[in-house]
Design a protein around this motif. Structure first.
Motif, short mmCIF file in Angstrom:
data_model
loop_
_atom_site.label_atom_id
_atom_site.label_comp_id
_atom_site.label_asym_id
_atom_site.label_seq_id
_atom_site.Cartn_x
_atom_site.Cartn_y
_atom_site.Cartn_z
N ASN A 181 61.29 54.59 -8.11
CA ASN A 181 61.07 55.65 -7.14
C ASN A 181 61.02 57.04 -7.78
N THR A 182 61.96 57.32 -8.69
CA THR A 182 62.01 58.66 -9.29
C THR A 182 60.76 58.95 -10.13
N LEU A 183 60.19 57.91 -10.75
CA LEU A 183 58.98 58.09 -11.55
C LEU A 183 57.79 58.44 -10.64
N PHE A 184 57.63 57.66 -9.55
CA PHE A 184 56.52 57.93 -8.62
C PHE A 184 56.68 59.32 -7.99
N ASN A 185 57.91 59.65 -7.61
CA ASN A 185 58.20 60.95 -7.01
C ASN A 185 57.87 62.08 -8.00
N GLY A 186 58.28 61.87 -9.26
CA GLY A 186 58.01 62.87 -10.30
C GLY A 186 56.51 63.09 -10.49
N LEU A 187 55.74 62.00 -10.54
CA LEU A 187 54.28 62.12 -10.71
C LEU A 187 53.66 62.86 -9.54
N LEU A 188 54.07 62.51 -8.33
CA LEU A 188 53.50 63.14 -7.13
C LEU A 188 53.78 64.64 -7.09
N ASN A 189 54.84 65.07 -7.76
CA ASN A 189 55.20 66.49 -7.77
C ASN A 189 54.78 67.19 -9.07
N THR A 190 53.91 66.54 -9.84
CA THR A 190 53.42 67.17 -11.08
C THR A 190 51.98 67.64 -10.88
N PRO A 191 51.72 68.93 -11.17
CA PRO A 191 50.36 69.46 -11.01
C PRO A 191 49.35 68.62 -11.79
N GLY A 192 48.21 68.36 -11.16
CA GLY A 192 47.16 67.60 -11.83
C GLY A 192 47.13 66.13 -11.44
N PHE A 193 48.27 65.60 -10.97
CA PHE A 193 48.29 64.17 -10.63
C PHE A 193 47.33 63.86 -9.49
N GLU A 194 47.33 64.70 -8.48
CA GLU A 194 46.49 64.43 -7.29
C GLU A 194 45.00 64.47 -7.64
N GLN A 195 44.66 65.15 -8.76
CA GLN A 195 43.24 65.26 -9.14
C GLN A 195 42.75 64.07 -9.98
N LEU A 196 43.66 63.16 -10.34
CA LEU A 196 43.25 62.02 -11.18
C LEU A 196 42.30 61.10 -10.41
N ARG A 207 78.90 65.77 5.34
CA ARG A 207 79.86 66.85 5.58
C ARG A 207 79.74 67.90 4.48
N TYR A 208 79.38 67.45 3.28
CA TYR A 208 79.28 68.37 2.14
C TYR A 208 77.86 68.32 1.56
N VAL A 209 77.33 69.49 1.25
CA VAL A 209 76.00 69.58 0.63
C VAL A 209 76.13 70.43 -0.63
N GLU A 210 75.67 69.87 -1.74
CA GLU A 210 75.71 70.63 -3.00
C GLU A 210 74.29 70.65 -3.57
N PHE A 211 73.93 71.79 -4.15
CA PHE A 211 72.61 71.89 -4.80
C PHE A 211 72.78 71.90 -6.32
N ARG A 212 71.92 71.16 -7.00
CA ARG A 212 71.94 71.14 -8.47
C ARG A 212 70.52 71.22 -8.99
N ASN A 213 70.41 71.51 -10.30
CA ASN A 213 69.08 71.56 -10.92
C ASN A 213 68.55 70.18 -11.26
N GLU A 214 69.47 69.22 -11.48
CA GLU A 214 69.02 67.85 -11.75
C GLU A 214 70.14 66.88 -11.40
N LEU A 215 69.74 65.61 -11.26
CA LEU A 215 70.70 64.55 -10.94
C LEU A 215 70.87 63.66 -12.16
N PRO A 216 72.08 63.14 -12.38
CA PRO A 216 72.26 62.21 -13.51
C PRO A 216 71.52 60.90 -13.24
N LYS A 217 70.83 60.38 -14.27
CA LYS A 217 70.04 59.15 -14.07
C LYS A 217 70.23 58.20 -15.24
N THR A 218 69.96 56.92 -14.99
CA THR A 218 69.96 55.94 -16.08
C THR A 218 68.68 56.11 -16.88
#
Length: 559
Positions: free
Chosen positions: A308-323, A530-541
Motif C-alpha cells: 500500500n505505501t508503495l502505491f500511495n507513494g507513486l500516486l503522490n509523486t509528480p510525473g506518475f499520472e503522466q506515465l 482521542r489523540y492526534v499527532e503529526f509527524r514528517n514520516e512514519l517508521p516502516k519495515t
C-alpha cells in the motif's frame, strides 16, 4: 465450514487443485523456463539484461564454485544480503542448484539483527553487497561463517558502466563505508573460478529446505520459517494457476520494486513470473520515488506488485499520472492492508484494478487472492487459492459461522515445514491437523471471500469494544489532507485503551480539529481518535509496512 464455499466463486479457468508434477524442485522450474525461453530476457537492471540462457550459465558457475571450490555440502546454509540487482537471482538459483539452503538477509539489518540471524541459521557462507560489508565485519567473529563473497552494485553491469556505478556509490554518494573481511572473494571472481569446475549432480527433492525466511522480529526474536522446495513450488503453482489466464507466456514485464529477499517478491515475481518466461525489471531503491517514476517511464511494463505505501507513494509523486499505462494489466497488492482510498485512486489513474492478495512468510506466502477480473476494489483479501483451505476460529478453537470474526487459519501444501530449531514455536503455530494459526482476525462471507479485520496483537480494546486500527486508518487515509496514517492503542485510565493516530500531512494546513471532525462523520464514538499527532514520516519495515508497534513503544517510553 468445510463445504468450501469459495470454490463456487473461482474465476473461469482456475482449477480447484494444483499439481506439483512435473516439478521436482525449484531448479526444475528454472530448467523448464531456460528450455522454453532461452533468448528472452529474465532479469533487467540499470540498462543490463540477463536472458534465461545467461541466467542458466551464471547460476551453474556459481553453484560449481560453491561445491567445487568452497566444498560446501548439500543442506549447508548460505546467507545472501543484497537489494534487487542481477547478482541476486544468479546467486539464489546457484545456491539452490548446489542443494544449499538460502538464508535471505535484509540489507538494512543492524549488527545485532544480523548476528542473531547468522548465529541462529548456522550459515557457513555469505554473499554481501559492498554497501553492507561493514555490518558483516562487526559480527563475523561471532558467527560460523567460513566464506564471504562480496560484490559491488555495478559488478554485473559490465565494462565502463559497472566501474562508474561502483565509483559513484563509493566516492560521490558515500554509500559504501570502508570494511575489511579477511579472505573475501569477489563475486565475478567466484563465477570465473566456478567455470573451471564441472557441476556435480546434486539430488534435490521437494522435501529439501530451499529457504530460511526470517519472520516475527516484531514479536520478539526473529524465527526462521523453513520453506521447502515443495512449499515454494506449490505456492508458485497456486499463484500461477490464479493469474495464468491473464498472462501471455514469454511476453510479460513485471516491475520488481519490493525486495526479492522478501517472500512476496521472491515467490510472486521471481518464481511465478519466471515460470511464465517473463522479465523481472529490478528496482534497487524504490524509496527514491522520483527516480522510480523516471525508471517506469522507460519500460512498457505489464505487471507490478507492491504494498500500500508503495502505491500511495507513486500516486503522490509528480510525473506518475503522466506515465503510459496502456500495457499494464496486472497490479497485485499485499504485505499489508491495501487502503480503499489508494486502490480507488490507482484505478482512476492507471485504469487497472489493484487486486489485493494475502499471505504470510509461513505460507510461502500466498493464501488468498482476489479474482483477477475484479471490476473494483472490494475490501476483501480474496478467496483461498487452489489446494488451500481457510477457516475462521473462535477463542475455543471451533470453526465460526458466516461473517463471524475470529482468527484466520490456513491449511495447504504451501504451509511451512516449521520454524528452524524451534519445535515449541512450531507446535504453537501449526496444530496436529496441519492448520496454521495466522494471528490475523478475519471474517468470511457466504461466498468464501475473506476480510481481514486486523492483527490479533494490534487490536485496541476501548471500554470492552474491539477497535481495529485498519478501519480507522482506512477512513482517515481517504481524508484529502492526509498522506499517511497509523492508528494504535495507548493506555487510558477510564477506557483501558484509547485510540491515537499519527499522521503525515499532504496539506500543511491540516489541523487536529479537522481530523477529529472528519473522523466523527465516519466512525462511531468509541472508535474516535482521542489523540492526534503529526509527524514528517512514519517508521516502516524494509518493505514499507508501517510499524504501529514502534510508535506505540515510543509512546509508552515517553509517558
Amino acid at each position: 465450514m468445510h463445504e468450501r464455499p469459495w470454490l463456487a466463486h473461482y474465476p473461469a479457468g482456475v482449477p480447484h487443485q494444483i499439481e506439483l508434477a512435473p516439478y521436482t524442485s525449484i531448479i526444475s522450474v528454472l530448467q523448464e523456463s531456460v528450455d522454453n525461453y532461452r533468448n528472452r530476457p529474465a532479469f533487467s537492471h540499470m540498462g543490463r539484461e540477463l536472458d534465461y540462457a545467461q541466467l542458466d550459465t551464471l547460476s551453474r558457475q556459481f553453484a560449481a564454485y560453491l561445491l567445487g571450490e568452497l566444498k560446501l555440502k548439500k543442506g549447508d546454509r548460505i546467507a545472501i544480503m543484497m537489494p534487487n540487482c542481477l547478482q541476486y537471482p544468479v546467486a539464489v538459483f546457484g545456491a539452490l542448484r548446489a542443494g544449499l539452503t538460502v538464508v535471505n538477509t535484509n540489507p538494512m539489518y543492524t549488527p545485532r539483527e544480523l548476528r542473531h540471524q547468522l548465529v541462529d541459521s548456522g550459515a557457513v557462507a555469505m554473499l554481501v553487497l559492498d554497501n553492507f560489508g561493514h555490518t558483516v565485519q562487526q559480527v563475523i567473529a561471532d558467527s560460523q561463517l567460513r566464506h564471504v563473497i562480496t560484490t559491488g552494485l555495478g559488478d554485473m553491469l559490465g565494462g565502463a558502466k559497472g566501474l562508474l556505478v561502483n565509483f559513484v556509490l563509493k566516492h560521490v554518494k558515500k554509500m559504501v563505508p570502508d570494511y575489511h573481511l579477511d579472505g573475501a572473494v569477489r563475486f565475478n571472481q567466484a563465477l570465473k573460478r566456478g567455470a573451471a569446475h564441472a557441476l556435480p549432480q546434486v539430488d534435490i527433492g521437494l522435501d529439501d529446505i530451499a529457504f530460511l525466511q526470517y519472520t516475527g522480529g516484531t514479536t520478539g526474536v526473529a524465527k526462521g520459517a523453513m520453506l521447502s522446495h515443495r512449499n515454494m513450488v506449490a505456492n508458485m503453482q497456486q499463484a500461477a494457476a490464479w493469474v495464468g489466464t491473464n498472462v501471455k507466456p514469454g511476453h510479460e514485464i513485471v516491475i520488481t520494486a519490493l525486495p526479492l529477499y522478501h517472500i512476496f517478491a521472491l515467490t510472486a515475481n521471481c518464481l511465478v513470473f519466471m515460470k511464465f518466461g517473463s522479465r523481472n525489471h529490478l528496482i534497487t531503491n524504490p524509496r527514491d520515488l522520483p527516480g522510480f517514476v523516471k525508471e517506469l517511464g522507460k519500460v512498457p511494463f505489464t505487471a507490478i506488485t507492491g504494498v500500500n505505501t508503495l502505491f500511495n507513494g507513486l500516486l503522490n509523486t509528480p510525473g506518475f499520472e503522466q506515465l503510459d499505462f496502456s500495457t499494464l494489466k496486472l497490479t497485485l497488492g499485499g504485505g499489508m492492508a491495501v487502503q480503499r482510498a489508494v486502490a480507488e485512486r490507482w484505478k482512476q489513474v492507471t485504469g487497472v484494478t489493484l487486486v489485493e492478495a494475502y499471505g504470510l512468510t509461513e505460507t510461502s506466502p500466498a493464501a488468498c487472492i482476489n479474482p483477477m477480473d475484479l471490476e473494483q476494489f472490494n475490501g476483501a483479501i480474496g478467496l483461498p487459492v487452489p489446494s488451500t483451505e481457510a477457516m475462521i476460529r473462535g477463542e475455543d478453537g471451533q470453526a465460526l459461522g458466516v461473517d463471524e470474526v475470529g482468527e484466520l487459519c490456513i491449511r495447504g501444501p504451501q504451509v511451512m515445514v516449521g520454524y528452524w530449531k524451534r519445535p515449541e514455536e512450531t507446535a504453537k503455530a501449526i496444530d496436529a491437523d496441519g492448520w496454521l494459526a495466522t494471528g490475523d482476525m478475519a471474517r468470511m462471507d457466504a461466498n468464501g471471500f475473506v476480510y481481514i479485520v486486523d492483527r490479533k496483537k494490534d487490536m485496541i480494546l476501548v471500554s470492552g469494544f474491539n477497535v481495529y486500527p485498519n478501519e480507522i486508518e482506512d477512513v482517515l487515509a481517504a481524508m484529502p489532507g492526509v498522506l499517511e496514517v497509523a492508528a494504535y492503542g495507548v493506555p487510558d485510565e477510564k477506557s483501558g485503551e484509547a485510540v491515537k493516530v499519527v499522521i503525515v500531512k499532504k496539506d500543511p494546513a491540516l489541523t487536529e480539529a479537522q481530523v477529529k471532525d472528519y473522523a466523527r462523520s465516519q466512525l462511531t464514538g468509541y472508535k474516535l481518535p482521542r489523540y492526534v499527532e503529526f509527524r514528517n514520516e512514519l517508521p516502516k519495515t524494509n518493505v514499507g509496512k508501517i510499524l504501529r508497534r514502534e510508535l506505540r513503544d515510543q509512546d509508552v517510553a515517553n509517558r
